[in-house]
Design an enzyme around this catalytic site. Structure first.
Site, mmCIF file in Angstrom:
data_model
loop_
_atom_site.group_PDB
_atom_site.id
_atom_site.type_symbol
_atom_site.label_atom_id
_atom_site.label_comp_id
_atom_site.label_asym_id
_atom_site.label_seq_id
_atom_site.Cartn_x
_atom_site.Cartn_y
_atom_site.Cartn_z
ATOM 1 N N PRO A 17 -3.141 -12.045 10.459
ATOM 2 C CG PRO A 17 -1.154 -12.362 11.634
ATOM 3 C CD PRO A 17 -1.789 -12.552 10.294
ATOM 4 C CG ASP A 18 -6.675 -6.822 13.693
ATOM 5 O OD1 ASP A 18 -7.339 -6.282 12.805
ATOM 6 O OD2 ASP A 18 -6.159 -6.182 14.649
ATOM 7 C CB ILE A 19 -0.755 -6.550 14.592
ATOM 8 C CG1 ILE A 19 -0.167 -7.324 13.409
ATOM 9 C CG2 ILE A 19 0.315 -6.270 15.646
ATOM 10 C CD1 ILE A 19 0.876 -6.582 12.604
ATOM 11 C CE LYS A 47 -11.094 0.283 10.791
ATOM 12 N NZ LYS A 47 -10.454 1.010 9.697
ATOM 13 C CG ASN A 57 -0.214 -0.070 2.504
ATOM 14 O OD1 ASN A 57 0.518 0.853 2.846
ATOM 15 N ND2 ASN A 57 -0.365 -1.173 3.237
ATOM 16 C CG PHE A 59 -2.844 5.699 13.462
ATOM 17 C CD1 PHE A 59 -2.104 5.581 14.628
ATOM 18 C CD2 PHE A 59 -2.802 6.897 12.763
ATOM 19 C CE1 PHE A 59 -1.332 6.643 15.084
ATOM 20 C CE2 PHE A 59 -2.037 7.962 13.198
ATOM 21 C CZ PHE A 59 -1.300 7.840 14.364
ATOM 22 C CG ASP A 94 -7.188 -5.481 6.551
ATOM 23 O OD1 ASP A 94 -6.715 -5.438 7.705
ATOM 24 O OD2 ASP A 94 -7.811 -4.531 6.032
ATOM 25 C CE LYS A 121 -8.906 -2.955 13.935
ATOM 26 N NZ LYS A 121 -7.919 -3.656 13.158
ATOM 27 C CE LYS A 129 8.525 -12.448 -13.996
ATOM 28 N NZ LYS A 129 9.255 -12.042 -15.177
#
Ligand code: PMT
Length: 406
Positions: free
Chosen positions: A309-311, A342, A213, A328, A282, A346, A292
């Site tokens: 995994p959602d840290i 969130k 990203n 964030f 995600d 979270k 390749k």
């Protein structure tokens, strides 16, 4: 003697290496002693060519350490004893050769060996010709050292002893002293560990391609710097970015979300502060191809993705859950709604939400944040990321200490 100096009683081990600026080391020692610091000096062979050990012994009031092969010197204070004695190690001036030795872990003289054997924070004040300073080899060595948390003080720009002009002069003794004084003032996060994640993650598709990203790491790195300025012991866990970690910050480089998760879980502790600023993918390709992937005649190609995994959630549910958790939220739409969601989902203490999209958030030098916590909200209006980071760290510090006193 300057009364009530923050440097009073500080045990500073000064390394002097072979630069013309070594003559300034005597003045530095005298000034440190005026502030009540206890200074011991070690010198490289090169250092002794520019200023005599006798001068350094006279100003410091201690025998100067020169060589670990000398049985008499080792009897006075051996290199291991010196390494243990130091509260801070400062190398001023530090030559290109000295930085290279430190970066590569050489232990072929007293200074490099003591630095390897010591757990004391290491500061270096480089001094060299401007071409040597800007040389890729020196800059890469500096980058390695910064990543390990070595603090760089200077160099400064200006006229050089070799007759050239440019960056590479030893920082002026006045400025060096000011820096040490500021550093020794206890900050509001003194002794508190802050773990910050920053940057993107790269999720391998095959050996040459990945999903990523637009995160540049600027926001997370600014937070790490602001937390270090507040006196925290900062660990920055960073995805692949093109910027240098701030001075004095321990940086762990990772690539994927899985690696970031593992690094974070190793670093958190119950008294720490955790700030999740990284733009963690995600999803990752379910199976990274070993070779390749070849182009075919087909019009389409499907990639099967698997949840990462959602840290933050893992940190929130860990036995080692930090005392303060800040997340964030990067939102293109309906920012307050998703940010508050969130915050709850979270199990965060605070969430800092930023509007992202073209020209906003990712990769930019400026940012604006909407901060939400249980029953509260605060806006930080558009400003350079370092300014925003300092405001957020001040806010986090207040809440950390308020929590502490409940
Ligand atoms: O790096 P810059 O270019 O300076 O840009 C800064 C930034 C826009 C990336 C930064 O300010 C920011 O918003 N970071 C969070 C980006 C993000 O992934 O937000 P999110 O809303 O998708 O995730 C919410 C939170 O969960 C984040 O704290 C994120 O770190 C965390 N998360 C997400 C996914 C995952 N698998 N694990 C996580 O811990």
């Amino acid at each position: 003697m300057i009364e009530k100096s923050a440097l009073q009683g500080k045990r500073i081990l000064l390394g002097v290496t072979g630069s013309i600026a070594a003559y300034k080391a005597a003045d530095l020692v005298r000034r440190l002693k005026d502030h009540g610091a206890d200074v011991r000096v070690m010198m490289s062979h090169g250092g002794t060519q520019f200023i005599t050990p006798l001068t350094m012994q006279t100003v410091s009031g201690h025998q100067v350490s020169l060589n670990f092969f000398d049985a008499d010197e080792e009897a006075a204070m051996g290199h291991i004893k010196l390494a243990r004695w130091a509260e801070w190690i400062l190398i001023a001036p530090a030559t290109a050769d000295c930085l290279a030795k430190l970066a590569h872990g050489l232990a072929d003289d007293l200074i490099s060996t003591v630095c390897l054997a010591s757990e004391a924070p290491l500061m270096v004040a480089p001094a060299m010709n401007n071409k040597m300073w800007s040389h890729q080899a020196t800059q890469q060595n500096c980058q390695l050292l910064r990543q390990r948390g070595v603090e760089f003080i200077g160099p400064e720009s200006g006229d050089q002893a070799c007759g050239e002009q440019g960056e590479g002069r030893l920082i002026a003794v006045d400025n060096l002293l000011k820096h040490l004084l500021t550093k020794s003032q206890p900050g509001p996060l003194n002794g508190i560990k802050v773990v910050v994640t920053a940057g993107p993650t790269h999720e391998a598709i095959d050996p040459v391609r990945f999903i990523a990203n637009r995160s540049s790491g600027k926001m997370g790195y600014a937070l790490a710097q602001a937390a270090a300025e507040a006196g925290a012991d900062v660990t920055l866990i960073s995805g692949p970015v093109a910027i240098h970690p701030p001075s004095g910050v321990h940086c762990i480089q990772v690539e994927s979300a899985q690696q970031m998760y593992e690094a974070v879980m190793q670093q958190i502790s119950p008294s720490s502060v955790f700030i999740g600023c990284a733009a963690v993918a995600d999803y990752r390709p379910a199976q990274a191809a070993q070779s390749k992937i070849k182009k075919t005649d087909k019009d389409d190609l499907s990639l099967q993705l698997q949840l990462n995994p959602d840290i933050i959630t893992a940190v929130a549910n860990a036995k080692q859950r930090p005392a303060m958790m800040v997340g964030f939220a990067a939102e293109t739409d309906n920012l307050p709604y998703y940010a508050k969601q969130k915050l709850q989902q979270k199990r965060l203490d605070v969430i800092a939400a930023n509007q992202v999209g073209e020209g906003l958030g990712f990769g930019q030098d400026n940012n604006a944040l909407e901060i939400f916590w249980q029953n509260g909200h605060k806006s930080l209006t558009n400003a350079p990321k370092l300014e925003i980071a300092r405001e957020l760290i001040t806010f986090i510090t207040e809440r950390y200490h308020a929590k502490d006193s409940i």
